[in-house]
Design a protein around this motif. Structure first.
Motif, PDB file in Angstrom:
ATOM      1  N   ASP A   1     -10.490 -10.469   0.267  1.00  0.00           N
ATOM      2  CA  ASP A   1     -10.202  -9.061   0.001  1.00  0.00           C
ATOM      3  C   ASP A   1      -9.630  -8.395   1.248  1.00  0.00           C
ATOM      4  OD1 ASP A   1     -11.230  -9.494  -2.478  1.00  0.00           O
ATOM      5  OD2 ASP A   1     -13.003  -8.231  -2.230  1.00  0.00           O
ATOM      6  N   LEU A   2      -8.496  -7.724   1.080  1.00  0.00           N
ATOM      7  CA  LEU A   2      -7.904  -6.906   2.124  1.00  0.00           C
ATOM      8  C   LEU A   2      -7.946  -5.455   1.654  1.00  0.00           C
ATOM      9  CD1 LEU A   2      -4.716  -9.033   2.967  1.00  0.00           C
ATOM     10  CD2 LEU A   2      -7.022  -9.267   3.903  1.00  0.00           C
ATOM     11  N   TYR A   3      -8.038  -4.536   2.615  1.00  0.00           N
ATOM     12  CA  TYR A   3      -8.198  -3.128   2.265  1.00  0.00           C
ATOM     13  C   TYR A   3      -7.138  -2.289   2.981  1.00  0.00           C
ATOM     14  CZ  TYR A   3     -12.716  -5.198   1.144  1.00  0.00           C
ATOM     15  OH  TYR A   3     -13.698  -6.031   0.662  1.00  0.00           O
ATOM     16  N   ALA A   4      -6.734  -1.212   2.323  1.00  0.00           N
ATOM     17  CA  ALA A   4      -5.739  -0.308   2.917  1.00  0.00           C
ATOM     18  C   ALA A   4      -6.171   1.133   2.672  1.00  0.00           C
ATOM     19  CB  ALA A   4      -4.362  -0.560   2.314  1.00  0.00           C
ATOM     20  N   ARG A   5      -5.982   1.945   3.688  1.00  0.00           N
ATOM     21  CA  ARG A   5      -6.288   3.370   3.561  1.00  0.00           C
ATOM     22  C   ARG A   5      -5.248   4.176   4.339  1.00  0.00           C
ATOM     23  NH1 ARG A   5      -9.706   1.611   7.730  1.00  0.00           N
ATOM     24  NH2 ARG A   5      -9.717   2.958   9.586  1.00  0.00           N
ATOM     25  N   GLN A   6      -5.111   5.432   3.990  1.00  0.00           N
ATOM     26  CA  GLN A   6      -4.194   6.306   4.697  1.00  0.00           C
ATOM     27  C   GLN A   6      -4.930   7.014   5.837  1.00  0.00           C
ATOM     28  OE1 GLN A   6      -0.885   8.119   2.123  1.00  0.00           O
ATOM     29  NE2 GLN A   6      -2.641   8.147   0.733  1.00  0.00           N
ATOM     30  N   ALA A   7      -4.239   7.170   6.956  1.00  0.00           N
ATOM     31  CA  ALA A   7      -4.796   7.890   8.107  1.00  0.00           C
ATOM     32  C   ALA A   7      -3.666   8.693   8.730  1.00  0.00           C
ATOM     33  CB  ALA A   7      -5.405   6.926   9.123  1.00  0.00           C
ATOM     34  N   GLY A   8      -3.498   9.919   8.272  1.00  0.00           N
ATOM     35  CA  GLY A   8      -2.374  10.731   8.741  1.00  0.00           C
ATOM     36  C   GLY A   8      -1.064  10.122   8.273  1.00  0.00           C
ATOM     37  N   ASP A   9      -0.150   9.910   9.212  1.00  0.00           N
ATOM     38  CA  ASP A   9       1.145   9.316   8.857  1.00  0.00           C
ATOM     39  C   ASP A   9       1.149   7.797   9.003  1.00  0.00           C
ATOM     40  OD1 ASP A   9       1.013   9.175  11.597  1.00  0.00           O
ATOM     41  OD2 ASP A   9       2.922  10.188  11.973  1.00  0.00           O
ATOM     42  N   HIS A  10      -0.024   7.206   9.155  1.00  0.00           N
ATOM     43  CA  HIS A  10      -0.166   5.753   9.228  1.00  0.00           C
ATOM     44  C   HIS A  10      -0.921   5.226   8.018  1.00  0.00           C
ATOM     45  CE1 HIS A  10       1.061   6.330  13.363  1.00  0.00           C
ATOM     46  NE2 HIS A  10       0.992   5.033  13.615  1.00  0.00           N
ATOM     47  N   ILE A  11      -0.714   3.948   7.726  1.00  0.00           N
ATOM     48  CA  ILE A  11      -1.554   3.216   6.783  1.00  0.00           C
ATOM     49  C   ILE A  11      -2.320   2.174   7.588  1.00  0.00           C
ATOM     50  CG2 ILE A  11      -1.581   1.611   4.831  1.00  0.00           C
ATOM     51  CD1 ILE A  11       0.875   3.062   3.749  1.00  0.00           C
ATOM     52  N   VAL A  12      -3.616   2.093   7.338  1.00  0.00           N
ATOM     53  CA  VAL A  12      -4.486   1.183   8.084  1.00  0.00           C
ATOM     54  C   VAL A  12      -4.876   0.016   7.178  1.00  0.00           C
ATOM     55  CG1 VAL A  12      -6.620   0.929   9.396  1.00  0.00           C
ATOM     56  CG2 VAL A  12      -5.389   3.123   9.414  1.00  0.00           C
TER      57      VAL A  12
ATOM     58  N   ALA B   1       0.834  -1.205   0.000  1.00  0.00           N
ATOM     59  CA  ALA B   1       0.000   0.000   0.000  1.00  0.00           C
ATOM     60  C   ALA B   1       0.868   1.253   0.000  1.00  0.00           C
ATOM     61  CB  ALA B   1      -0.924  -0.016   1.220  1.00  0.00           C
ATOM     62  N   ALA B   2       1.984   1.214   0.728  1.00  0.00           N
ATOM     63  CA  ALA B   2       2.882   2.372   0.787  1.00  0.00           C
ATOM     64  C   ALA B   2       3.464   2.693  -0.587  1.00  0.00           C
ATOM     65  CB  ALA B   2       4.004   2.113   1.786  1.00  0.00           C
ATOM     66  N   VAL B   3       3.846   1.658  -1.326  1.00  0.00           N
ATOM     67  CA  VAL B   3       4.393   1.875  -2.670  1.00  0.00           C
ATOM     68  C   VAL B   3       3.343   2.518  -3.574  1.00  0.00           C
ATOM     69  CG1 VAL B   3       5.185   0.686  -4.759  1.00  0.00           C
ATOM     70  CG2 VAL B   3       6.148   0.087  -2.531  1.00  0.00           C
ATOM     71  N   LEU B   4       2.112   2.048  -3.497  1.00  0.00           N
ATOM     72  CA  LEU B   4       1.061   2.605  -4.345  1.00  0.00           C
ATOM     73  C   LEU B   4       0.693   4.019  -3.924  1.00  0.00           C
ATOM     74  CD1 LEU B   4      -1.224  -0.544  -4.737  1.00  0.00           C
ATOM     75  CD2 LEU B   4       0.320   0.434  -6.439  1.00  0.00           C
ATOM     76  N   PHE B   5       0.549   4.249  -2.623  1.00  0.00           N
ATOM     77  CA  PHE B   5       0.178   5.578  -2.146  1.00  0.00           C
ATOM     78  C   PHE B   5       1.319   6.593  -2.309  1.00  0.00           C
ATOM     79  CE2 PHE B   5      -3.129   3.562   0.821  1.00  0.00           C
ATOM     80  CZ  PHE B   5      -4.201   4.015   0.064  1.00  0.00           C
ATOM     81  N   GLN B   6       2.526   6.204  -1.939  1.00  0.00           N
ATOM     82  CA  GLN B   6       3.622   7.169  -1.844  1.00  0.00           C
ATOM     83  C   GLN B   6       4.480   7.268  -3.102  1.00  0.00           C
ATOM     84  OE1 GLN B   6       5.840   6.561   1.822  1.00  0.00           O
ATOM     85  NE2 GLN B   6       3.976   6.194   2.996  1.00  0.00           N
ATOM     86  N   ILE B   7       4.716   6.141  -3.761  1.00  0.00           N
ATOM     87  CA  ILE B   7       5.547   6.151  -4.969  1.00  0.00           C
ATOM     88  C   ILE B   7       4.696   6.417  -6.206  1.00  0.00           C
ATOM     89  CG2 ILE B   7       7.128   4.845  -6.426  1.00  0.00           C
ATOM     90  CD1 ILE B   7       8.317   5.586  -3.736  1.00  0.00           C
ATOM     91  N   LYS B   8       3.597   5.695  -6.339  1.00  0.00           N
ATOM     92  CA  LYS B   8       2.730   5.835  -7.501  1.00  0.00           C
ATOM     93  C   LYS B   8       1.684   6.940  -7.321  1.00  0.00           C
ATOM     94  CE  LYS B   8       4.631   2.888 -10.172  1.00  0.00           C
ATOM     95  NZ  LYS B   8       5.221   3.353 -11.458  1.00  0.00           N
ATOM     96  N   GLU B   9       1.638   7.514  -6.121  1.00  0.00           N
ATOM     97  CA  GLU B   9       0.717   8.620  -5.817  1.00  0.00           C
ATOM     98  C   GLU B   9      -0.726   8.260  -6.166  1.00  0.00           C
ATOM     99  OE1 GLU B   9       2.352  12.034  -7.806  1.00  0.00           O
ATOM    100  OE2 GLU B   9       3.932  12.290  -6.313  1.00  0.00           O
ATOM    101  N   ASN B  10      -1.102   7.042  -5.810  1.00  0.00           N
ATOM    102  CA  ASN B  10      -2.467   6.584  -6.039  1.00  0.00           C
ATOM    103  C   ASN B  10      -3.421   7.440  -5.188  1.00  0.00           C
ATOM    104  OD1 ASN B  10      -4.966   4.897  -5.774  1.00  0.00           O
ATOM    105  ND2 ASN B  10      -3.769   3.509  -7.050  1.00  0.00           N
TER     106      ASN B  10
ATOM    107  N   ASN C   1      -6.754   7.075  -4.745  1.00  0.00           N
ATOM    108  CA  ASN C   1      -7.952   6.451  -4.196  1.00  0.00           C
ATOM    109  C   ASN C   1      -7.914   6.454  -2.675  1.00  0.00           C
ATOM    110  OD1 ASN C   1      -9.637   5.183  -6.515  1.00  0.00           O
ATOM    111  ND2 ASN C   1      -7.510   4.689  -7.038  1.00  0.00           N
ATOM    112  N   SER C   2      -9.078   6.640  -2.055  1.00  0.00           N
ATOM    113  CA  SER C   2      -9.127   6.685  -0.590  1.00  0.00           C
ATOM    114  C   SER C   2      -8.908   5.309   0.021  1.00  0.00           C
ATOM    115  CB  SER C   2     -10.470   7.258  -0.122  1.00  0.00           C
ATOM    116  OG  SER C   2     -11.550   6.482  -0.621  1.00  0.00           O
TER     117      SER C   2
END
Length: 288
Positions: free
Chosen positions: A109-120, A87-96, A98-99
């Motif tokens: 199915d597993l889910y990931a979302r950003q919450a401040g400086d954490h990934i949940v 999730a970090a690679v997609l959110f931070q490197i690929k700048e995805n 999606n919420s």
């Protein structure tokens, strides 16, 4: 053939701590045996492979991906820290943008979302059952020596054995414990254990401590002598400690040499939110 690859330290905000995972972005289907060969080459506890579900998908714009995890010796059905890293690679490197990201995995199915400086991570919650101590007596004795236990549980869905140390012990006892993974591997006679969780409640002397419980995790059955920080173990620990402590919000520390912190939120729908921080320490390409 070039494959984008990253090394991510998961469940930490400091490089060279937490649990390192390799993450590969697959633009197209990979020959099946290459997954294991790459994981063996990386020689980390887990290598994650994110794949597009359709040729037109984009790592920057799509919200749903396939995800598999391999140790240096085999594929595993569930891995938390490598999911966090993915999730970090997609959110931070690929700048995805999606919420929420959805990963199609062997565990559903597993889910990931950003919450401040954490990934949940939104993951399944696995209950435990009481375990006959006589059946695992040799395994527990081999792992702990003369250290006393307070509870022994088994999570059949994950094949993890949970051993709780007596509440008389301080955190330092768990930290200093020397476990011989190969001896543990040989001592397991039931054939049903694939991971050993050793856990401890925060001691009375830590009234002001920020952690609710501690753990260490060993999985020589999967080629992992000791895993530094194990997200999948908290799908079991979350269930157990929520029941024991009467809490749904908990903060945990995995007491390996590298160490890591996890926020646990047990929900009422059979799921658990596991949150952590990440540090991306390496970016590159594999040439095959």
């Amino acid at each position: 053939m070039q494959i984008s690859i990253f090394t991510v330290d998961a469940f930490t905000n400091c490089p060279f701590s937490g649990n390192p995972a390799a993450v590969c972005l697959l633009e197209s289907e990979l020959n099946e045996d290459l997954h294991q060969n790459i994981a063996a080459e990386m020689n980390l506890s887990e290598t994650a492979f994110i794949r597009k579900l359709n040729p037109s998908d984009s790592f920057s714009k799509s919200s749903c991906f396939g995800l598999r995890w391999f140790t240096p010796t085999n594929e595993v059905p569930l891995c938390g820290h490598a999911t966090l890293a993915s999730a970090a690679v997609l959110f931070q490197i690929k700048e995805n943008s999606n919420s929420v990201l959805t990963f199609k995995t062997l565990s559903g199915d597993l889910y990931a979302r950003q919450a401040g400086d954490h990934i949940v991570l939104d993951m399944p919650l696995y209950p435990t059952t009481a375990e006959d101590s006589q059946q695992v007596k040799e395994l527990v004795k081999t792992a702990l020596g003369d250290i006393r236990t307070q509870d022994i549980r088994y999570a059949p869905a994950t094949k993890k054995l949970l051993v709780r140390l007596s509440d008389i012990y301080e955190r330092s006892v768990l930290e200093k414990l020397k476990v011989d993974p190969q001896a543990v591997l040989l001592a397991e006679k039931t054939g049903k254990v694939k991971g050993l969780i050793i856990t401890l409640k925060r001691s009375v002397s830590e009234k002001a401590g920020k952690y609710d419980f501690y753990c260490r995790y060993f999985a020589p059955w999967n080629g992992i002598p000791e895993d530094p920080v194990t997200g999948s173990a908290y799908t079991v620990l979350g269930s157990y400690w929520s029941e024991q402590l009467g809490k749904t919000e908990m903060f945990a520390r995995q007491c390996s040499q590298r160490g890591g912190d996890l926020r646990i939120s047990v929900r009422g729908d059979g799921r658990v939110d596991i949150a952590g921080q990440v540090v991306i320490v390496l970016k590159g390409n594999l040439t095959i």
